[in-house]
Enzyme design. Structure first.
Site: not given
Ligand code: PLP
Length: 387
Positions: A71-72, A153, A181, A201, A203, A239, A328
């Protein structure tokens, strides 16, 4: 001691089918999908199939998906890539309740001279659409991107994405939503919505970590941020993470099946029962964003006069995994900036805990958690008053 895992917005347990598919991909499909030999092309086929599954899951065409490391990176690409692709526009519109992947990216863009406009929020953390409308009517030509998350989140609050996207479209402004989310927990069909870019994302929906993607509507161009090879139609060099991609496609298939059941309703009722029992048994609590439309899986509960990190620690000693705000950001003693931005009073914001369920959460786990939590809060408050 078995754990009661109530931290699914931080990450979810990979489904067994995902682990099996990834193990298979690591063992059998390890060549490079960009290699032109037969072994490489067999892996390319796996990647193509996975892309088709994920595109179908999101309601788009496979070429509209760019795989990223999660996601990031998808958020970074959407924002910085959009700014770079539209040099004539120098304004980014977003909100203070976004994940760091958006909020901090906006701060970085600001240092490079981009003007950031933070949209006002109501007390539940929902974006003020009238303010956006007014802004668009005055400054649409200057705005490179509006970026507003689909589901938060920390609180689970759902933003009025359709309205926001429609306003942007009406004014010819590009719209990105961080749907990390949302995707996998709620049905998603991007082709029916006014969305130009959408991050997801794996996970967060029982897939592996380190893999996700960006949906890009046809005709929307970004300048790539990961510079190197011409993978992903030259939108992201590097890759491909083939085991991750395969694992994510299995997670998407499973989520799709699950979403066609009624299970969401059961879990939402379970979450509601959890909150009601906490309110009934513990004094001076508040449910953050309770007045907004929320995801079925998230309960953000504020225990007044306590420190969230202390609560998380004692819950953990009692077998419950929960978190203080975003995973985080935990470990800092500052209250969540997201909660402060939506006006949660400091004495509540400090003691706010996020409990987040997944489709694997059982009634028994919630019952067990409810037996433990009131005692933990009472002990912590008791130790405070003893000081
Ligand atoms: N955006 C939101 C709303 C999230 O909750 C998160 C992860 O907690 C992310 C982005 C980041 O995703 P990733 O952990 O896959 O980099």
């Amino acid at each position: 001691m078995s754990i009661i895992y109530l931290d699914s917005n931080a990450t979810t347990k990979p489904a067994d089918e995902v682990v099996d598919a990834m193990t298979g991909a690591l063992r059998e499909h390890w060549p490079n999908p960009s290699s032109t030999h037969r072994a490489g092309q067999a892996v390319r086929q796996q990647v193509d199939l996975a892309r088709e599954t994920i595109a179908e899951f999101l309601g788009c065409k496979d070429r509209q998906i760019v795989f990223t490391s999660g996601g990031t990176e998808a958020d970074n690409l959407a924002i910085l890539g959009s700014l770079a692709a539209q040099n004539e526009r120098n304004v980014l519109v977003t909100s203070r309740t976004e994940h760091d992947a958006v909020r901090d990216t906006a701060e970085v863009a600001a240092e490079a001279g981009v003007e950031i406009i933070w949209l006002p929020l109501d007390g539940e953390g929902v974006v003020d659409c009238d303010a956006l409308k007014d802004l668009l009517s005055r400054r649409a030509d200057e705005i490179a991107l509006v970026s507003i998350m689909w589901a938060n989140n920390e609180t689970g609050v759902i933003q009025p994405i359709e309205t926001i996207g429609a306003l942007c479209r009406e004014h010819g402004v590009r719209f990105h939503t961080d749907a990390v989310q949302w995707v996998g927990k709620m049905p998603t069909n991007v082709s029916e919505l006014p969305i130009d870019l959408l991050s997801f994302s794996a996970h967060k929906f029982h897939g592996p970590k380190g893999i996700g993607g960006l949906y890009m509507r046809r005709g929307v161009r970004v300048i790539k941020r990961s510079i190197g090879g011409s993978q992903e139609r030259d939108r992201r060099g590097g890759t491909e993470n083939t085991p991750g991609i395969v694992g994510m496609s299995v997670a998407a298939r499973l989520a799709r099946e699950w979403l066609s059941s009624d299970e969401r309703k059961r879990l939402e009722a379970l979450r509601d029962r959890f909150e009601q029992r906490i309110i009934a048994e513990i004094d001076e609590v508040r449910i953050n964003s309770a007045g907004g439309q929320r995801m079925w899986n998230t309960a953000n509960i504020a225990f007044r006069h306590l420190e969230a990190d202390a609560i998380v620690l004692v819950l953990s000693e009692n077998g419950i995994c929960a978190s203080a705000g975003a995973a985080c950001a935990s470990g800092s003693l500052e209250p969540s900036p997201v909660l402060l931005a939506m006006g949660v009073p400091e004495d509540y914001a400090h003691g706010s805990i996020r409990f987040s369920l997944s489709r694997y959460t059982t009634d028994e786990e919630i019952d067990k958690a409810l037996q433990i939590i009131p005692g933990v809060i009472e002990r912590l408050r008791g130790s405070l008053s003893a000081v």
